[in-house]
Design an enzyme around this catalytic site. Sequence first.
Site, PDB file in Angstrom:
ATOM      1  N   SER A 140       0.873  -1.184   0.000  1.00 23.96           N
ATOM      2  CA  SER A 140       0.000   0.000   0.000  1.00 23.96           C
ATOM      3  C   SER A 140       0.902   1.223   0.000  1.00 23.96           C
ATOM      4  O   SER A 140       2.098   1.115   0.309  1.00 23.96           O
ATOM      5  CB  SER A 140      -0.842  -0.023   1.284  1.00 23.96           C
ATOM      6  OG  SER A 140      -1.490   1.209   1.487  1.00 23.96           O
ATOM      7  N   TYR A 153      -1.833  -1.702  10.609  1.00 26.16           N
ATOM      8  CA  TYR A 153      -1.849  -1.821   9.140  1.00 26.16           C
ATOM      9  C   TYR A 153      -0.510  -1.342   8.576  1.00 26.16           C
ATOM     10  O   TYR A 153       0.120  -2.032   7.767  1.00 26.16           O
ATOM     11  CB  TYR A 153      -3.014  -0.992   8.598  1.00 26.16           C
ATOM     12  CG  TYR A 153      -3.273  -1.149   7.121  1.00 26.16           C
ATOM     13  CD1 TYR A 153      -3.942  -2.262   6.615  1.00 26.16           C
ATOM     14  CD2 TYR A 153      -2.880  -0.155   6.212  1.00 26.16           C
ATOM     15  CE1 TYR A 153      -4.203  -2.383   5.254  1.00 26.16           C
ATOM     16  CE2 TYR A 153      -3.137  -0.275   4.854  1.00 26.16           C
ATOM     17  CZ  TYR A 153      -3.802  -1.388   4.374  1.00 26.16           C
ATOM     18  OH  TYR A 153      -4.059  -1.503   3.033  1.00 26.16           O
TER      19      TYR A 153
HETATM   20  P1  NAI Z   1     -11.405  -5.986  -0.496  1.00 29.39           P
HETATM   21  O1  NAI Z   1     -11.918  -6.142   0.888  1.00 29.39           O
HETATM   22  O2  NAI Z   1     -12.337  -5.478  -1.545  1.00 29.39           O
HETATM   23  O3  NAI Z   1     -10.771  -7.352  -0.993  1.00 29.39           O
HETATM   24  C1  NAI Z   1      -9.959  -8.116  -0.152  1.00 29.39           C
HETATM   25  C2  NAI Z   1     -10.361  -9.572  -0.232  1.00 29.39           C
HETATM   26  O4  NAI Z   1      -9.530 -10.291   0.700  1.00 29.39           O
HETATM   27  C3  NAI Z   1     -11.806  -9.827   0.173  1.00 29.39           C
HETATM   28  O5  NAI Z   1     -12.469 -10.579  -0.816  1.00 29.39           O
HETATM   29  C4  NAI Z   1     -11.697 -10.600   1.484  1.00 29.39           C
HETATM   30  O6  NAI Z   1     -12.732 -11.555   1.663  1.00 29.39           O
HETATM   31  C5  NAI Z   1     -10.341 -11.252   1.342  1.00 29.39           C
HETATM   32  N1  NAI Z   1      -9.783 -11.655   2.636  1.00 29.39           N
HETATM   33  C6  NAI Z   1      -9.809 -10.976   3.804  1.00 29.39           C
HETATM   34  N2  NAI Z   1      -9.242 -11.702   4.788  1.00 29.39           N
HETATM   35  C7  NAI Z   1      -8.826 -12.863   4.205  1.00 29.39           C
HETATM   36  C8  NAI Z   1      -8.171 -14.018   4.688  1.00 29.39           C
HETATM   37  N3  NAI Z   1      -7.841 -14.146   5.982  1.00 29.39           N
HETATM   38  N4  NAI Z   1      -7.899 -15.021   3.819  1.00 29.39           N
HETATM   39  C9  NAI Z   1      -8.257 -14.930   2.512  1.00 29.39           C
HETATM   40  N5  NAI Z   1      -8.892 -13.864   2.002  1.00 29.39           N
HETATM   41  C10 NAI Z   1      -9.168 -12.844   2.836  1.00 29.39           C
HETATM   42  O7  NAI Z   1     -10.139  -5.026  -0.343  1.00 29.39           O
HETATM   43  P2  NAI Z   1      -9.003  -4.527  -1.360  1.00 29.39           P
HETATM   44  O8  NAI Z   1      -8.886  -3.085  -1.138  1.00 29.39           O
HETATM   45  O9  NAI Z   1      -9.203  -5.026  -2.717  1.00 29.39           O
HETATM   46  O10 NAI Z   1      -7.742  -5.224  -0.692  1.00 29.39           O
HETATM   47  C11 NAI Z   1      -6.749  -5.921  -1.411  1.00 29.39           C
HETATM   48  C12 NAI Z   1      -5.390  -5.493  -0.922  1.00 29.39           C
HETATM   49  O11 NAI Z   1      -5.163  -4.132  -1.265  1.00 29.39           O
HETATM   50  C13 NAI Z   1      -5.195  -5.588   0.588  1.00 29.39           C
HETATM   51  O12 NAI Z   1      -3.942  -6.165   0.869  1.00 29.39           O
HETATM   52  C14 NAI Z   1      -5.235  -4.132   1.029  1.00 29.39           C
HETATM   53  O13 NAI Z   1      -4.510  -3.917   2.215  1.00 29.39           O
HETATM   54  C15 NAI Z   1      -4.610  -3.445  -0.165  1.00 29.39           C
HETATM   55  N6  NAI Z   1      -4.865  -2.019  -0.312  1.00 29.39           N
HETATM   56  C16 NAI Z   1      -6.144  -1.519  -0.322  1.00 29.39           C
HETATM   57  C17 NAI Z   1      -6.355  -0.166  -0.435  1.00 29.39           C
HETATM   58  C18 NAI Z   1      -7.731   0.403  -0.437  1.00 29.39           C
HETATM   59  O14 NAI Z   1      -7.890   1.632  -0.460  1.00 29.39           O
HETATM   60  N7  NAI Z   1      -8.782  -0.381  -0.454  1.00 29.39           N
HETATM   61  C19 NAI Z   1      -5.239   0.774  -0.580  1.00 29.39           C
HETATM   62  C20 NAI Z   1      -3.946   0.144  -0.586  1.00 29.39           C
HETATM   63  C21 NAI Z   1      -3.788  -1.197  -0.455  1.00 29.39           C
END
Ligand code: NAI
Length: 284
Positions: A140, A153
């Site tokens: 991130s 985080y």
């Molecule tokens: P999201 O919540 O839309 O997708 C994340 C997915 O990971 C979800 O489908 C969730 O069910 C799954 N997940 C959560 N815990 C889990 C586990 N223990 N085992 C397997 N799957 C699991 O969120 P997003 O934003 O797409 O997140 C993806 C990555 O991007 C993360 O690593 C997040 O930290 C990173 N990120 C997100 C930002 C944002 O603004 N949303 C900004 C920068 C980085």
Amino acid sequence: LNFDGRTAFVTGGANGIGLGLTRALLARGAKVAIADIREDAIEAALRTLDNQHVIGIPLDVASRGGFADAAEEAERALGPVSLLFNNAGINLFQTIDESSYDDWDWVMGVNLHGVINGVMTFAPRIKATGLGGYIVNTASMASFLCGGAPGIYNTTKFAVRGMSESLRYSLAPHNIGVSVLCPGLVKSHIYASDEVRPATLSDNAKPVDSTAVARLAQIHEFGMEPDVIAARTLDAMQENRFHIFPHPEFEDELRTVFDEILADFRPYPADAGHDQRVGFEKMR
Ligand code: NAI
């Protein structure tokens, strides 16, 4: 790097960035295993993707045994995995001083140990094929910037960045690329992370503030589209670029951070015989 015909394993692939990556990989001819803790979201993703080259595997990335089983399942169905996206992540929108050990264990377990488990499971497998491959770890901008961001985080994302850089050196001789993906705000479901918090780590959790969650949901609506992030990620992989910064607007802020770091140096006289640069250069 040619995506066509390769097999990818995308953690957190049922939503947000992971789903964007899955769409982009399928469009470039790869087969994809979506591994996610949300089984309903996997089902929904598979329905909308409607593609014979994608499968879903329920997985909690914090589980070592679960990861090994998921790897077996993915390779049985789709052949040897050579593209790994350690992308699953959660956020707990609170500061370190407000946090409990359960909070630490949950966020470190998913955001850091999840990535470690992915690397430990798949790096030996990809090496063994001898065909090279690629690992992208989702960190991130919070792996560089701490102002106002939640502390646990930040801790996990700094660690993922450091681990990725080190891994890049060790896997390069095996023709396995490593990049770290550092997005800013993304249009995703991360504000709803509490829904997947395990009961075993919930005893000391602060009650969920539904007003704050609703506000975060609104904020994330302004985030970058996952499809844009995915396209920029695959392009960066083809150029073997280590840092993937899909949000160009952070460049100036990052320059300020590095300038502040450099400003902390003092012109102490060189210490004869103790030039630390020598050691670091050797390690590279
Ligand atoms: P999201 O919540 O839309 O997708 C994340 C997915 O990971 C979800 O489908 C969730 O069910 C799954 N997940 C959560 N815990 C889990 C586990 N223990 N085992 C397997 N799957 C699991 O969120 P997003 O934003 O797409 O997140 C993806 C990555 O991007 C993360 O690593 C997040 O930290 C990173 N990120 C997100 C930002 C944002 O603004 N949303 C900004 C920068 C980085």
